[in-house]
Design a protein around this motif. Structure first.
Motif, PDB file in Angstrom:
ATOM      1  N   ILE A  46       0.841  -1.185   0.000  1.00 37.71           N
ATOM      2  CA  ILE A  46       0.000   0.000   0.000  1.00 37.71           C
ATOM      3  C   ILE A  46       0.883   1.243   0.000  1.00 37.71           C
ATOM      4  CG2 ILE A  46      -1.739   1.308   1.276  1.00 37.71           C
ATOM      5  CD1 ILE A  46      -2.816  -1.354   2.313  1.00 37.71           C
ATOM      6  N   ALA A  47       0.684   2.098  -0.989  1.00 36.90           N
ATOM      7  CA  ALA A  47       1.500   3.304  -1.128  1.00 36.90           C
ATOM      8  C   ALA A  47       0.596   4.484  -1.459  1.00 36.90           C
ATOM      9  CB  ALA A  47       2.546   3.121  -2.222  1.00 36.90           C
ATOM     10  N   PHE A  48       1.030   5.666  -1.042  1.00 38.83           N
ATOM     11  CA  PHE A  48       0.281   6.875  -1.369  1.00 38.83           C
ATOM     12  C   PHE A  48       0.657   7.350  -2.762  1.00 38.83           C
ATOM     13  CE2 PHE A  48      -0.534  11.463  -1.377  1.00 38.83           C
ATOM     14  CZ  PHE A  48      -1.865  11.465  -0.963  1.00 38.83           C
ATOM     15  N   VAL A  49      -0.341   7.706  -3.549  1.00 45.14           N
ATOM     16  CA  VAL A  49      -0.137   8.173  -4.920  1.00 45.14           C
ATOM     17  C   VAL A  49      -0.422   9.669  -4.977  1.00 45.14           C
ATOM     18  CG1 VAL A  49      -0.877   7.953  -7.314  1.00 45.14           C
ATOM     19  CG2 VAL A  49      -0.797   5.933  -5.842  1.00 45.14           C
ATOM     20  N   SER A  50       0.561  10.441  -5.347  1.00 40.17           N
ATOM     21  CA  SER A  50       0.358  11.872  -5.536  1.00 40.17           C
ATOM     22  C   SER A  50      -0.361  12.112  -6.856  1.00 40.17           C
ATOM     23  CB  SER A  50       1.696  12.608  -5.533  1.00 40.17           C
ATOM     24  OG  SER A  50       1.518  13.965  -5.884  1.00 40.17           O
ATOM     25  N   CYS A  51      -1.443  12.866  -6.821  1.00 43.57           N
ATOM     26  CA  CYS A  51      -2.211  13.156  -8.034  1.00 43.57           C
ATOM     27  C   CYS A  51      -1.961  14.568  -8.537  1.00 43.57           C
ATOM     28  CB  CYS A  51      -3.697  12.924  -7.767  1.00 43.57           C
ATOM     29  SG  CYS A  51      -4.111  11.177  -7.491  1.00 43.57           S
ATOM     30  N   PHE A  52      -0.847  15.149  -8.145  1.00 42.83           N
ATOM     31  CA  PHE A  52      -0.501  16.501  -8.586  1.00 42.83           C
ATOM     32  C   PHE A  52      -0.377  16.526 -10.111  1.00 42.83           C
ATOM     33  CE2 PHE A  52       2.650  19.798  -9.597  1.00 42.83           C
ATOM     34  CZ  PHE A  52       2.069  20.893  -8.965  1.00 42.83           C
ATOM     35  N   GLY A  53      -1.304  17.224 -10.761  1.00 43.39           N
ATOM     36  CA  GLY A  53      -1.270  17.328 -12.213  1.00 43.39           C
ATOM     37  C   GLY A  53      -1.757  16.100 -12.949  1.00 43.39           C
ATOM     38  N   PRO A  63      -8.089  14.730  -6.429  1.00 43.45           N
ATOM     39  CA  PRO A  63      -7.085  15.748  -6.775  1.00 43.45           C
ATOM     40  C   PRO A  63      -5.956  15.867  -5.758  1.00 43.45           C
ATOM     41  CG  PRO A  63      -9.098  16.778  -5.977  1.00 43.45           C
ATOM     42  CD  PRO A  63      -9.414  15.331  -6.183  1.00 43.45           C
ATOM     43  N   ASN A  64      -6.215  15.474  -4.512  1.00 47.56           N
ATOM     44  CA  ASN A  64      -5.195  15.593  -3.469  1.00 47.56           C
ATOM     45  C   ASN A  64      -4.403  14.308  -3.259  1.00 47.56           C
ATOM     46  OD1 ASN A  64      -5.931  18.295  -2.829  1.00 47.56           O
ATOM     47  ND2 ASN A  64      -7.693  17.515  -1.702  1.00 47.56           N
ATOM     48  N   GLY A  65      -4.659  13.292  -4.094  1.00 52.65           N
ATOM     49  CA  GLY A  65      -3.938  12.040  -3.969  1.00 52.65           C
ATOM     50  C   GLY A  65      -4.795  10.940  -3.394  1.00 52.65           C
ATOM     51  N   THR A  66      -4.287   9.728  -3.470  1.00 50.27           N
ATOM     52  CA  THR A  66      -5.029   8.577  -2.962  1.00 50.27           C
ATOM     53  C   THR A  66      -4.049   7.443  -2.665  1.00 50.27           C
ATOM     54  OG1 THR A  66      -6.890   7.089  -3.404  1.00 50.27           O
ATOM     55  CG2 THR A  66      -5.426   7.569  -5.251  1.00 50.27           C
ATOM     56  N   TYR A  67      -4.573   6.327  -2.181  1.00 50.70           N
ATOM     57  CA  TYR A  67      -3.754   5.148  -1.908  1.00 50.70           C
ATOM     58  C   TYR A  67      -4.009   4.088  -2.972  1.00 50.70           C
ATOM     59  CZ  TYR A  67      -2.728   7.128   2.660  1.00 50.70           C
ATOM     60  OH  TYR A  67      -2.291   7.946   3.656  1.00 50.70           O
ATOM     61  N   ASP A  68      -2.996   3.288  -3.271  1.00 45.36           N
ATOM     62  CA  ASP A  68      -3.135   2.233  -4.264  1.00 45.36           C
ATOM     63  C   ASP A  68      -2.169   1.105  -3.911  1.00 45.36           C
ATOM     64  OD1 ASP A  68      -4.184   0.987  -6.449  1.00 45.36           O
ATOM     65  OD2 ASP A  68      -3.037   2.108  -7.937  1.00 45.36           O
ATOM     66  N   ASN A  69      -2.402  -0.060  -4.501  1.00 46.64           N
ATOM     67  CA  ASN A  69      -1.536  -1.217  -4.282  1.00 46.64           C
ATOM     68  C   ASN A  69      -0.430  -1.278  -5.320  1.00 46.64           C
ATOM     69  OD1 ASN A  69      -4.487  -2.734  -3.381  1.00 46.64           O
ATOM     70  ND2 ASN A  69      -2.735  -2.879  -2.003  1.00 46.64           N
ATOM     71  N   ILE A  70       0.761  -1.668  -4.885  1.00 47.43           N
ATOM     72  CA  ILE A  70       1.850  -2.045  -5.775  1.00 47.43           C
ATOM     73  C   ILE A  70       1.892  -3.566  -5.755  1.00 47.43           C
ATOM     74  CG2 ILE A  70       4.339  -1.968  -6.173  1.00 47.43           C
ATOM     75  CD1 ILE A  70       4.365   0.743  -4.787  1.00 47.43           C
ATOM     76  N   ALA A  71       1.683  -4.195  -6.903  1.00 46.14           N
ATOM     77  CA  ALA A  71       1.509  -5.647  -6.944  1.00 46.14           C
ATOM     78  C   ALA A  71       2.659  -6.393  -6.268  1.00 46.14           C
ATOM     79  CB  ALA A  71       1.339  -6.108  -8.392  1.00 46.14           C
ATOM     80  N   ARG A  72       3.871  -5.957  -6.536  1.00 47.31           N
ATOM     81  CA  ARG A  72       5.036  -6.623  -5.937  1.00 47.31           C
ATOM     82  C   ARG A  72       6.146  -5.601  -5.741  1.00 47.31           C
ATOM     83  NH1 ARG A  72       7.194 -11.949  -5.667  1.00 47.31           N
ATOM     84  NH2 ARG A  72       9.482 -11.983  -5.622  1.00 47.31           N
ATOM     85  N   ALA A  73       6.770  -5.633  -4.578  1.00 43.92           N
ATOM     86  CA  ALA A  73       7.894  -4.739  -4.289  1.00 43.92           C
ATOM     87  C   ALA A  73       8.942  -5.506  -3.500  1.00 43.92           C
ATOM     88  CB  ALA A  73       7.427  -3.524  -3.500  1.00 43.92           C
ATOM     89  N   GLU A  74      10.178  -5.135  -3.693  1.00 45.62           N
ATOM     90  CA  GLU A  74      11.283  -5.774  -2.978  1.00 45.62           C
ATOM     91  C   GLU A  74      12.152  -4.702  -2.333  1.00 45.62           C
ATOM     92  OE1 GLU A  74      13.387  -8.285  -5.659  1.00 45.62           O
ATOM     93  OE2 GLU A  74      11.693  -9.660  -5.967  1.00 45.62           O
ATOM     94  N   ALA A  75      12.563  -4.965  -1.124  1.00 51.67           N
ATOM     95  CA  ALA A  75      13.463  -4.049  -0.412  1.00 51.67           C
ATOM     96  C   ALA A  75      14.559  -4.870   0.262  1.00 51.67           C
ATOM     97  CB  ALA A  75      12.697  -3.234   0.619  1.00 51.67           C
ATOM     98  N   LYS A  76      15.767  -4.460   0.050  1.00 54.29           N
ATOM     99  CA  LYS A  76      16.894  -5.139   0.686  1.00 54.29           C
ATOM    100  C   LYS A  76      17.945  -4.097   1.010  1.00 54.29           C
ATOM    101  CE  LYS A  76      19.077  -6.477  -3.713  1.00 54.29           C
ATOM    102  NZ  LYS A  76      18.007  -5.972  -4.595  1.00 54.29           N
TER     103      LYS A  76
END
Length: 210
Positions: A46-53, A63-76
């Motif tokens: 779950i990540a915040f999406v900026s809708c600026f422009g 217009p102020n942004g929303t939340y959306d899913n990133i199907a797959r993410a990796e962090a190391k």
């Protein structure tokens, strides 16, 4: 889900990860060093999406942004820590993190791009000294590297350096006065695009213990 930034179509986030590290102490505790490797895979992050422009896709009506899913993410990454106490009254501690966080959603426009607002490098150094007459003084320097504010990595957030000072003095066994200055050099920086952050600030007070 229900706020003005909400997205009723969000899927719960899931992740699996592991870490392994080692800590070594020496010279009767005067030196302590550690290193840790971590690795995490997230699904439906779950990540915040900026809708600026932006007025299409998930940003429709948001217009102020929303939340959306990133199907797959990796962090190391790697975390290093070092603590030195050359004398009983003086302590220096440093912690560094190298982070590699990517969008790994195959078939999407942002595949292989860096996750937003995750600096690759960050370092914190603390130094504290307690004087023989009771005064305790300290300083913290925080260094954060560049990152990206959006998922497409087209808007960069510059890195920054913050310096904080602190001091306290026991007036009696139960009364202590203290003060601190945050962002000593009045650094102007952003952790989110166009969001303000505090400038230089000073605080003081009295602590009572019972």
């Amino acid at each position: 889900l229900q706020s003005e930034y909400g997205n009723a179509a969000l899927t719960p986030e899931r992740s699996q990860g592991w870490d392994a590290g080692i800590t070594q102490r020496g010279l009767d505790g005067a030196v302590e060093a550690s290193a840790t490797w971590f690795d995490r895979t997230s699904k439906d992050l779950i990540a915040f999406v900026s809708c600026f422009g932006v007025t299409s896709g998930v940003c429709v009506g948001k217009p102020n942004g929303t939340y959306d899913n990133i199907a797959r993410a990796e962090a190391k990454g790697l975390e290093f820590a070092l603590k030195l106490r050359p004398v009983e009254a003086f302590t220096v501690a440093a912690a560094y993190t190298w982070l590699d966080a990517e969008n790994r959603s195959t078939g999407t426009a942002n595949f292989g791009r860096k996750l937003q607002r995750r600096p690759a490098d960050s370092l914190t150094v603390n130094a504290d000294y307690r004087w023989a007459f009771g005064l305790a003084t300290g300083a913290t320097v925080t260094m954060v590297g560049d990152s990206f504010d959006n998922a497409s990595n087209t808007r960069r957030l510059d890195g920054y350096v913050l310096t904080d000072l602190r001091a306290s003095f026991p007036v009696t066994e139960r009364v202590e006065v203290y003060g601190r200055v945050e962002n000593l050099f009045d650094e102007r920086y952003q952790t989110i695009f166009q969001y303000g952050t505090p400038g230089r600030a000073a605080y003081g007070g009295v602590r009572l213990s019972y």
